[in-house]
Design an enzyme around this catalytic site. Structure first.
Site, PDB file in Angstrom:
ATOM      1  N   GLU A 141       0.815  -1.222   0.000  1.00 24.41           N
ATOM      2  CA  GLU A 141       0.000   0.000   0.000  1.00 24.41           C
ATOM      3  C   GLU A 141       0.851   1.276   0.000  1.00 24.41           C
ATOM      4  OE1 GLU A 141      -3.979  -1.551   2.305  1.00 24.41           O
ATOM      5  OE2 GLU A 141      -2.265  -1.035   3.556  1.00 24.41           O
TER       6      GLU A 141
ATOM      7  N   GLU B 284      -6.588  -7.701  -1.764  1.00 21.35           N
ATOM      8  CA  GLU B 284      -7.307  -7.723  -0.489  1.00 21.35           C
ATOM      9  C   GLU B 284      -8.781  -7.473  -0.769  1.00 21.35           C
ATOM     10  OE1 GLU B 284      -5.835  -5.233   2.599  1.00 21.35           O
ATOM     11  OE2 GLU B 284      -3.778  -5.967   2.444  1.00 21.35           O
TER      12      GLU B 284
END
Length: 632
Positions: free
Chosen positions: A190, A264
């Protein structure tokens, strides 16, 4: 003798040549072994079309004795790939000290997945987020006052290289091209949501390649992060929970003619202290997953089984307000914190059965749990008495933050509590100046007078003639695990505190990290029968007698706030503000016969410790009605 020696030498040389030849043959063919490939609109594995159907289970959040059970349940649900983060702060808890055993035996975990017929995607970070203290980065990095985490600052990159020198030799032999199950690795995590160093991702990529990583590399970001979280030659993947924001279409436009992967897919959400338990509607989850699969998208469920952030390892969020996360990481996932099946699991298994060419395995039987008889608290010892067991006390003119305290001969205390004491000679206004990280009980002559935290930064001290001892028991409630605040996660007292605007000096500091060795040393002290009114904070002790060790949950309905230890192991924090009302106690951590439960309690204890068959997560809130999770 000469003839024998000569024959022996020739034989040895011949064998050596064969070994070397075989090594190069294996290496040669490995160059042409086609692992997971992303060179078309769909993945291929060994040249055959392949869809990633993955699920996240973190080995460090599950007792090792339960690994097989959890992975079998993942496979029986119709998934073909296991994903896991790798937490740097557990594997290198002190600079240069490496741990890869018991719950941290990464190699054993990956080999078990291989034995069960699962592929593996590793997410080694170095930053992992994961609602884990400092996003998995070791807090000893913060001893460097100039530290710039997740950048190419030399102090950070040098530490990464040293860590990778120990970690990667364990991973490299497990790669697909070496005959192992690891088909891909993630480059950092991320970074697009952080992205303040345009050289950083290239550095991490090259660090992996230079260590012998040869499998597919990928990144993982939410939609906003996709804009600047990528790196040349690395597949981008997206994180999401809903399709209403067009994330998948945005990913497809960003990298056309590449397979689409939701790295995810958030099956639920995490909890923070003082707010409701978060759940995500099962039918809505299945509807979204069905649409993704129908569109040919690969998917990884985060989490498939959340487990528990044992000890002091929970993270925190801070989007203007600091909020520590609970010890439970149930996440409202398809498998519960203790490994039970949920409605989500059964609906997902039915759906995935239509995307598997072979019948699915029968799900393993549910593991038993027990509601043991309540444990009677028999003895206590005050925090002040327990200070005899603190190996090191430090005196300094100015308060030192935790990370810079030389605790037990080690440079730095990283978790738990620190007691700061100094003498004062008057009353007045005590002002923390927002230098308390994260919460402090305030004492005058070891009598509690109030609490300081981010919201309450001033407290009145009564005017008493003569010398008084001011004490602040400061708790590290968990370091922020996401966002730009990572560099500012030093704990304890991080600056001056003032009395009537004058900075206080000459502190004595006690490090209370509450490791198993410390809890065990408490046994050498004289504990007091609970018949006498305790002085808080205090440690309370009871005995649990077990015939056959079985999973259970520890509940403290009439207690206030503190930490629970069973046989020296730290189960996590308890706090009456909720939502979590029970701490998961794995059966493998119990033993037949006597088991000791110790509760550190700050304010109010009861006579009993309850043990329940089921958890209690408090009032719920449905995250499908709230868009905040799209921020992560």
């Amino acid at each position: 003798m000469l003839m024998i020696s000569s024959s022996y030498s020739r034989g040895f040389i011949t064998i050596s040549c064969i070994v070397i030849f075989l090594f190069y043959v294996i290496h040669f063919f490995s160059l042409f072994t086609e692992g997971l490939s992303a060179n078309a609109t769909h993945f291929t594995l060994e040249g055959v079309p392949f869809r990633i159907l993955g699920g996240s289970i973190h080995y460090f959040r599950v007792p090792r004795a339960h690994w097989r059970d959890r992975l079998l349940k993942l496979k029986a649900c119709g998934l073909n790939t296991l994903t896991t983060y790798v937490p740097w702060n557990l594997h290198e808890p002190e600079r240069g000290v490496y741990v890869f055993h018991e719950e941290l035996d990464l190699e054993a975990y990956v080999r078990l997945a291989d034995e069960l017929g699962l592929w593996v995607i590793l997410r080694p970070g170095p930053y992992i987020c994961a609602e884990w203290d400092l996003g998995g980065l070791p807090s000893w990095l913060l001893q460097d006052k100039q530290m710039k985490l997740r950048t190419t600052y030399s102090g950070f990159t040098t530490a990464i290289n040293s860590y990778f020198d120990k970690l990667m030799p364990k991973i490299v032999p497990l790669q697909f091209k070496r005959g192992g199950p690891v088909i891909a690795l993630q480059v950092e995590n991320e970074y697009g949501s952080y992205a303040k160093d345009d050289q950083y991702m290239s550095f991490i990529k090259e660090a992996l390649l230079s260590q012998g990583i040869s499998e597919l590399l990928l990144t993982s970001d939410n939609r906003e992060g996709l804009k600047c979280g990528g790196v040349d030659g690395v597949l981008q993947a997206v994180n999401l929970q809903k399709l209403s924001y067009g994330d998948v279409q945005h990913l497809a436009e960003l990298q056309p003619q590449k397979p689409l992967l939701v790295m995810e897919y958030w099956s639920g959400w995490f909890d923070v202290w003082g707010e409701p338990h978060h759940v995500f509607d099962a039918q809505e989850m299945i509807s979204t997953v069905r649409e993704l699969l129908d569109r040919g998208v690969s998917i990884n469920f985060y989490m498939f089984h959340g487990g528990t952030s044992f000890g002091f390892m929970n993270g925190a969020i801070d989007f203007g307000t600091y909020k520590p996360q609970t010890s439970s990481y149930d996440y409202d996932a398809p498998l519960t914190e203790s490994g039970d099946y949920t409605v989500k699991y059964h609906l997902l298994r039915n759906l995935l059965s239509t995307y598997n060419n072979e019948p699915l395995l029968d799900p393993p039987s549910v593991q038993s749990r027990r509601a043991y008889e309540p444990v009677v608290v028999t003895h206590y010892i005050s925090l002040w008495q327990s200070l005899q067991c603190v190996e090191t006390r430090i005196r300094a003119d100015d308060p030192l933050n935790m990370e810079n305290l030389p605790a037990n001969g080690i440079n730095g205390q990283f978790y738990g509590y620190t007691l700061y004491e100094t003498d004062i000679y008057t009353g007045g206004e005590l002002n923390s100046r927002n230098h308390v990280r994260d919460r402090a009980l305030v004492f005058i002559d070891r009598e509690l007078i109030g609490v300081l935290d981010y919201r309450t930064q001033k407290i009145r001290i009564p005017h008493i003639k003569g010398e008084m001892t001011l004490g602040l028991l400061v708790e590290n409630c968990g370091r922020v695990n996401y966002g730009p605040g990572l560099d500012n996660q030093r704990k304890g007292l991080v600056g001056d505190i003032t009395l009537n605007d004058v900075p206080l000096k000459k502190f004595t500091m006690y490090c209370l990290e509450m490791k198993p060795s410390y809890i065990n040393r408490l046994e050498s002290l004289k504990w007091v029968s609970v018949g006498k009114k305790p002085s808080y904070p205090a440690f309370f002790r009871g005995r649990l007698v077990v015939d056959e060790p079985t999973d259970t949950f520890v509940k403290l309905p009439n207690w206030s706030k503190g930490v629970v230890f069973v046989n020296g192991r730290n189960l996590g924090r308890h706090w009456s503000v909720g939502p979590q009302k029970g701490l998961y106690l794995p059966g493998p951590w119990l033993r037949s016969g006597d088991n000791q439960i110790v509760v550190f309690e700050e304010f109010k204890a009861d006579e009993t410790i309850h043990l329940s068959e089921n958890p209690e997560y408090g009032k719920i809130i449905d995250v499908s009605r709230h868009p905040f999770c799209t921020l992560m």
